[in-house]
Design a protein around this motif. Structure first.
Motif, PDB file in Angstrom:
ATOM      1  N   SER A 251      73.481  17.978  41.317  1.00  0.00           N
ATOM      2  CA  SER A 251      72.843  18.850  41.877  1.00  0.00           C
ATOM      3  C   SER A 251      71.931  19.296  41.439  1.00  0.00           C
ATOM      4  N   VAL A 252      70.861  20.709  41.682  1.00  0.00           N
ATOM      5  CA  VAL A 252      70.749  21.505  40.569  1.00  0.00           C
ATOM      6  C   VAL A 252      70.628  22.700  41.345  1.00  0.00           C
ATOM      7  N   ILE A 253      70.922  23.905  40.714  1.00  0.00           N
ATOM      8  CA  ILE A 253      71.495  25.265  40.868  1.00  0.00           C
ATOM      9  C   ILE A 253      70.488  25.852  40.354  1.00  0.00           C
ATOM     10  N   SER A 254      71.000  27.312  40.861  1.00  0.00           N
ATOM     11  CA  SER A 254      70.358  28.467  40.529  1.00  0.00           C
ATOM     12  C   SER A 254      71.499  29.577  40.256  1.00  0.00           C
ATOM     13  N   GLU A 255      70.785  30.610  39.502  1.00  0.00           N
ATOM     14  CA  GLU A 255      71.874  31.664  38.762  1.00  0.00           C
ATOM     15  C   GLU A 255      72.995  31.762  39.613  1.00  0.00           C
ATOM     16  N   ASP A 256      72.457  32.351  40.828  1.00  0.00           N
ATOM     17  CA  ASP A 256      73.403  32.814  42.353  1.00  0.00           C
ATOM     18  C   ASP A 256      74.677  32.060  43.002  1.00  0.00           C
ATOM     19  N   GLY A 257      74.127  30.398  42.297  1.00  0.00           N
ATOM     20  CA  GLY A 257      74.793  28.854  42.124  1.00  0.00           C
ATOM     21  C   GLY A 257      74.505  28.628  43.615  1.00  0.00           C
ATOM     22  N   VAL A 258      73.326  28.264  44.026  1.00  0.00           N
ATOM     23  CA  VAL A 258      72.659  27.902  45.335  1.00  0.00           C
ATOM     24  C   VAL A 258      72.163  26.779  45.170  1.00  0.00           C
ATOM     25  N   VAL A 259      72.257  25.803  45.459  1.00  0.00           N
ATOM     26  CA  VAL A 259      71.555  23.634  45.209  1.00  0.00           C
ATOM     27  C   VAL A 259      70.657  24.029  45.913  1.00  0.00           C
ATOM     28  N   LEU A 260      69.768  23.957  44.615  1.00  0.00           N
ATOM     29  CA  LEU A 260      68.737  23.939  44.920  1.00  0.00           C
ATOM     30  C   LEU A 260      67.969  22.561  45.824  1.00  0.00           C
ATOM     31  N   GLU A 261      68.283  21.555  45.101  1.00  0.00           N
ATOM     32  CA  GLU A 261      67.593  20.131  45.079  1.00  0.00           C
ATOM     33  C   GLU A 261      68.752  19.292  44.421  1.00  0.00           C
ATOM     34  N   PRO A 262      69.196  17.747  45.202  1.00  0.00           N
ATOM     35  CA  PRO A 262      69.211  17.113  44.180  1.00  0.00           C
ATOM     36  C   PRO A 262      68.871  16.337  43.209  1.00  0.00           C
ATOM     37  N   TYR A 263      69.670  16.551  42.279  1.00  0.00           N
ATOM     38  CA  TYR A 263      69.236  15.643  40.798  1.00  0.00           C
ATOM     39  C   TYR A 263      68.678  14.415  41.095  1.00  0.00           C
ATOM     40  N   VAL A 264      67.074  14.858  41.157  1.00  0.00           N
ATOM     41  CA  VAL A 264      66.772  13.219  41.037  1.00  0.00           C
ATOM     42  C   VAL A 264      65.584  13.685  40.120  1.00  0.00           C
ATOM     43  N   SER A 265      65.182  14.675  39.552  1.00  0.00           N
ATOM     44  CA  SER A 265      63.386  15.020  38.636  1.00  0.00           C
ATOM     45  C   SER A 265      64.336  14.771  37.168  1.00  0.00           C
ATOM     46  N   ARG A 266      63.490  14.228  36.522  1.00  0.00           N
ATOM     47  CA  ARG A 266      64.001  13.938  34.764  1.00  0.00           C
ATOM     48  C   ARG A 266      63.831  15.148  34.393  1.00  0.00           C
ATOM     49  N   ARG A 267      62.707  16.222  34.654  1.00  0.00           N
ATOM     50  CA  ARG A 267      62.028  17.312  34.306  1.00  0.00           C
ATOM     51  C   ARG A 267      63.413  17.768  34.209  1.00  0.00           C
ATOM     52  N   PHE A 268      64.612  18.251  35.052  1.00  0.00           N
ATOM     53  CA  PHE A 268      65.470  19.070  34.362  1.00  0.00           C
ATOM     54  C   PHE A 268      66.800  18.341  33.918  1.00  0.00           C
ATOM     55  N   VAL A 269      66.616  17.228  32.954  1.00  0.00           N
ATOM     56  CA  VAL A 269      67.201  17.207  32.384  1.00  0.00           C
ATOM     57  C   VAL A 269      68.313  17.049  31.573  1.00  0.00           C
ATOM     58  N   THR A 270      67.129  19.147  30.977  1.00  0.00           N
ATOM     59  CA  THR A 270      67.480  19.268  29.664  1.00  0.00           C
ATOM     60  C   THR A 270      68.957  20.921  30.414  1.00  0.00           C
ATOM     61  N   LEU A 271      68.660  20.807  31.312  1.00  0.00           N
ATOM     62  CA  LEU A 271      69.781  21.559  31.742  1.00  0.00           C
ATOM     63  C   LEU A 271      71.590  21.841  32.407  1.00  0.00           C
ATOM     64  N   PRO A 272      71.874  23.112  31.213  1.00  0.00           N
ATOM     65  CA  PRO A 272      72.934  22.506  31.107  1.00  0.00           C
ATOM     66  C   PRO A 272      74.691  21.904  32.466  1.00  0.00           C
ATOM     67  N   LEU A 273      75.043  21.277  32.081  1.00  0.00           N
ATOM     68  CA  LEU A 273      76.173  20.608  32.942  1.00  0.00           C
ATOM     69  C   LEU A 273      77.354  21.115  33.226  1.00  0.00           C
ATOM     70  N   VAL A 274      77.775  21.552  34.901  1.00  0.00           N
ATOM     71  CA  VAL A 274      78.787  22.233  35.258  1.00  0.00           C
ATOM     72  C   VAL A 274      79.537  21.510  36.088  1.00  0.00           C
ATOM     73  N   VAL A 275      80.704  21.196  36.046  1.00  0.00           N
ATOM     74  CA  VAL A 275      81.596  19.912  36.738  1.00  0.00           C
ATOM     75  C   VAL A 275      82.718  20.769  37.369  1.00  0.00           C
TER      76      VAL A 275
END
Length: 300
Positions: free
Chosen positions: A163-187
């Protein structure tokens, strides 16, 4: 007859026969005496309305009826000059104007007179992309919407879902767009709400940050780093900043990340443990075998 008319005498009208009927019921007499005129018509109308309402409820048409009622009053307000003719939306980046209006429930049938600003604001804030919203109605036909959008901060992986999340941890949307591919990954569980502080700390050590592929929260207590070449760094629960500083220095001075190793364990405060790859371990064993002194003849 003409003489009687001139003398003002009226013709005698034969008396109508009196119809004998039974005395009315006492309740009927009370109703007839005290019930206001046309009350029967009003009661009939109420009964019809009640029957119609019961039919709407029983038939499950309440929502359709409310929509029709809302459209009717909006149509009356629009015909009276309160149609929304101008819409100004400020602060949007990720969402389009049509998406903002659809989320707020504003459409071509809406009238400014009956538009509930508080309801529109609540609907907008219920969307994860919108942190805050302000609605301003400018009569007779201008609507202004100011929104504060959240920004995509990181990708969060939990139980196989990305999922794509904001700084405060809110889930913005499922990861479906490649425009977010450069974001850091936390698991990991809890990584969504702890990512901001940890990634801010990691940014202070660019040597480590550039090489990091994912930050993994273990047991909601401490972090591991998975580097892009597959190397695992097991960080301590406390004094993480000092561990990252040591790690950065080791890579600068000794090119630690380029060595043939699979893991670095920094959980103990007084030591650093390195786990070699299988090939490196075999090569090390062979090296030590070659360095062992050969036995001389006659030695026991």
């Amino acid at each position: 007859m003409l003489l009687r008319e001139r003398m003002g005498l009226r013709a005698r009208v034969p008396a109508r026969p009196v119809i004998d009927r039974e005395p009315s019921n006492r309740l009927v007499l009370l109703v007839e005496r005290y019930l206001p005129n046309r009350a029967g018509v009003a009661l009939t109308v109420l009964m019809l309305l009640g029957s119609a309402g019961l039919g709407i409820v029983k038939g499950g048409h309440v929502d359709d009826f409310m929509v029709a009622l809302d459209d009717t009053r909006n149509a009356l307000a629009n015909s009276a000059g309160f149609r929304i003719t101008t819409v100004a939306i400020n602060g949007r980046k990720q969402l389009s104007q049509d998406e903002v209006l659809a989320i707020g429930g504003v459409n071509g049938r809406s009238s400014l007179l009956f538009l509930d600003a508080a309801t529109v604001r609540d609907r907008l804030k219920a969307n994860p992309w919108i942190a805050d919203a302000t609605i301003l109605k400018l009569y007779p036909g201008q609507l202004q919407i100011d929104i504060v959008e959240r920004t995509a901060f990181a990708l969060w992986q939990q139980e196989g879902r990305l999922s794509v999340i904001s700084e405060d941890g809110v889930v913005l949307e499922p990861y479906v767009s490649r425009r977010f591919v450069t974001l850091p990954l936390v698991v990991g569980k809890g990584a969504d709400v702890k990512a901001r502080d940890f990634l801010a700390l990691l940014d202070r050590y660019p040597q480590v940050r550039i090489a990091t592929k994912a930050a993994i929260l273990v047991g909601e207590r401490r972090w591991n780093l998975r580097l892009k070449d597959g190397l695992d760094i097991r960080l301590p629960e406390n004094d993480v900043g000092n561990a990252l500083a040591v790690l950065s220095k080791l890579d600068k001075d000794d090119r630690l990340f380029s060595r043939d190793i699979v893991a670095v364990d920094m959980r103990l405060p007084d030591r650093l443990t390195v786990q070699l790859s299988d090939d490196a371990a075999k090569a090390r064993e062979e090296l030590f075998k070659d360095k062992k002194p050969k036995k001389k003849a006659g030695d026991a």
